[in-house]
Motif scaffolding. Structure first.
Motif, short mmCIF file in Angstrom:
data_model
loop_
_atom_site.label_atom_id
_atom_site.label_comp_id
_atom_site.label_asym_id
_atom_site.label_seq_id
_atom_site.Cartn_x
_atom_site.Cartn_y
_atom_site.Cartn_z
N VAL A 53 0.82 -1.22 0.00
CA VAL A 53 0.00 0.00 0.00
C VAL A 53 0.85 1.27 0.00
O VAL A 53 0.34 2.34 -0.31
N LEU A 54 2.13 1.15 0.32
CA LEU A 54 3.02 2.32 0.39
C LEU A 54 3.80 2.54 -0.91
O LEU A 54 4.53 3.52 -1.02
N TYR A 55 3.65 1.64 -1.87
CA TYR A 55 4.40 1.71 -3.12
C TYR A 55 3.54 2.24 -4.26
O TYR A 55 2.33 1.98 -4.29
N PRO A 56 4.15 2.93 -5.23
CA PRO A 56 3.39 3.45 -6.37
C PRO A 56 2.70 2.35 -7.19
O PRO A 56 1.59 2.55 -7.65
N THR A 57 3.36 1.19 -7.35
CA THR A 57 2.77 0.10 -8.12
C THR A 57 3.13 -1.24 -7.49
O THR A 57 4.16 -1.35 -6.81
N PRO A 58 2.33 -2.28 -7.75
CA PRO A 58 2.68 -3.62 -7.25
C PRO A 58 4.03 -4.10 -7.80
O PRO A 58 4.79 -4.76 -7.09
N ASP A 59 4.33 -3.74 -9.05
CA ASP A 59 5.59 -4.14 -9.66
C ASP A 59 6.79 -3.54 -8.90
O ASP A 59 7.78 -4.22 -8.65
N GLU A 60 6.67 -2.27 -8.50
CA GLU A 60 7.76 -1.64 -7.73
C GLU A 60 7.92 -2.30 -6.36
O GLU A 60 9.04 -2.47 -5.87
N GLU A 62 7.28 -5.47 -5.68
CA GLU A 62 7.93 -6.76 -5.91
C GLU A 62 9.42 -6.59 -6.24
O GLU A 62 10.27 -7.30 -5.70
N ARG A 63 9.72 -5.67 -7.15
CA ARG A 63 11.12 -5.49 -7.56
C ARG A 63 11.99 -4.99 -6.41
O ARG A 63 13.12 -5.42 -6.25
N THR A 64 11.45 -4.08 -5.60
CA THR A 64 12.22 -3.58 -4.46
C THR A 64 12.48 -4.69 -3.47
O THR A 64 13.60 -4.84 -2.98
N GLY A 65 11.47 -5.49 -3.17
CA GLY A 65 11.65 -6.62 -2.26
C GLY A 65 12.71 -7.57 -2.75
O GLY A 65 13.57 -8.02 -1.99
N ALA A 66 12.67 -7.88 -4.04
CA ALA A 66 13.67 -8.80 -4.63
C ALA A 66 15.07 -8.17 -4.62
O ALA A 66 16.06 -8.85 -4.36
N ARG A 67 15.14 -6.86 -4.88
CA ARG A 67 16.45 -6.18 -4.94
C ARG A 67 17.11 -6.11 -3.57
O ARG A 67 18.32 -6.28 -3.45
N ILE A 68 16.33 -5.87 -2.53
CA ILE A 68 16.95 -5.68 -1.21
C ILE A 68 17.24 -7.00 -0.49
O ILE A 68 18.07 -7.02 0.42
N THR A 69 16.58 -8.09 -0.89
CA THR A 69 16.76 -9.37 -0.20
C THR A 69 18.22 -9.80 -0.12
O THR A 69 18.71 -10.07 0.99
N PRO A 70 18.98 -9.86 -1.22
CA PRO A 70 20.37 -10.31 -1.10
C PRO A 70 21.23 -9.36 -0.27
O PRO A 70 22.13 -9.80 0.45
N ILE A 71 20.93 -8.07 -0.34
CA ILE A 71 21.70 -7.09 0.44
C ILE A 71 21.42 -7.27 1.93
O ILE A 71 22.34 -7.30 2.75
N MET A 72 20.14 -7.41 2.28
CA MET A 72 19.79 -7.61 3.69
C MET A 72 20.31 -8.95 4.21
O MET A 72 20.75 -9.04 5.35
N ASN A 73 20.25 -9.99 3.37
CA ASN A 73 20.76 -11.29 3.81
C ASN A 73 22.26 -11.22 4.08
O ASN A 73 22.75 -11.86 5.00
N MET A 84 7.77 6.84 -2.91
CA MET A 84 6.71 6.09 -2.27
C MET A 84 5.37 6.77 -2.57
O MET A 84 5.35 7.82 -3.19
N LYS A 85 4.26 6.19 -2.08
CA LYS A 85 2.92 6.70 -2.40
C LYS A 85 2.10 6.89 -1.12
O LYS A 85 2.01 5.99 -0.29
N ARG A 86 1.49 8.06 -1.02
CA ARG A 86 0.59 8.33 0.11
C ARG A 86 -0.82 7.76 -0.20
O ARG A 86 -1.12 7.41 -1.34
#
Length: 186
Positions: A53-60, A62-73, A84-86
């Motif tokens: 609900v905080l992202y401009p699009t569902p695609d963003e 998903e892509r952000t979650g996938a991008r940050i996963t290896p960095i956070m791991n 982000m989106k209000r």
């Protein structure tokens, strides 16, 4: 001697000068009033909601979650600036930092902070989701080759998006583009 007083962590969380939340699998489990206010919701409306609900699009999302996963791991934490989106659909620049509580699963549980950058950096051009993603990575200091590798595009495709961003922001150089994205030059 005075005995040390217990620290009231709930009050610290609720009155922190930034938006804060605790998540489980990218679902908001607890948040403070600043986070709700920043995004234009009541606190109760965000509890149990996906970060989607905080992202401009569902695609963003998903892509952000996938991008940050290896960095956070690898590091256990992540930080960037992104659009982000209000609740009213207004887009805004936001500094996001988070720490995963389980090294083997970045999204299992986390603590996140959000800082609204809109007063320093307004969203001034209509951008596509991919342009927003590339703009955030350019602001982070990444080169086209690094961006391409990180988001799974060819360097040529990233250069094409960068050129579109330069036209939209009337920037003559990549450096000027980054300055305009940062809101330093109007």
């Amino acid at each position: 001697m005075n005995a040390p007083q217990a620290i009231d962590f709930e009050s610290i969380f609720q009155f922190a000068p930034v938006g804060m939340c605790v998540s489980q699998n990218r679902i908001i489990r607890a948040c403070n009033e600043d986070l709700a206010r920043m995004f234009g919701y009541r606190k109760e409306e965000l509890l149990g909601q996906s970060f989607l609900v905080l992202y401009p699009t569902p695609d963003e999302f998903e892509r952000t979650g996938a991008r940050i996963t290896p960095i956070m791991n690898a590091k256990g934490y992540y930080s960037d600036e992104r659009i982000m989106k209000r609740a009213n659909q207004e887009l805004f620049w936001c500094h996001v930092s988070g720490r995963g509580l389980h090294k083997e699963d970045a999204h299992a549980e986390g603590i996140w902070t959000f800082e609204d950058l809109s007063s320093k950096r307004p969203v001034t051009a209509e951008l596509t989701p991919r342009e927003r993603e590339i703009a955030a990575l350019l602001v982070d200091g990444k080169t086209s080759k690094l961006i391409a590798r990180q988001i799974g595009l060819s360097p040529r495709t990233v250069e094409m998006h960068r050129a579109k961003l330069m036209r939209k922001f009337s920037a003559a150089t990549s450096s000027e583009l980054v300055h305009k994205l940062l809101g330093i030059i109007r």
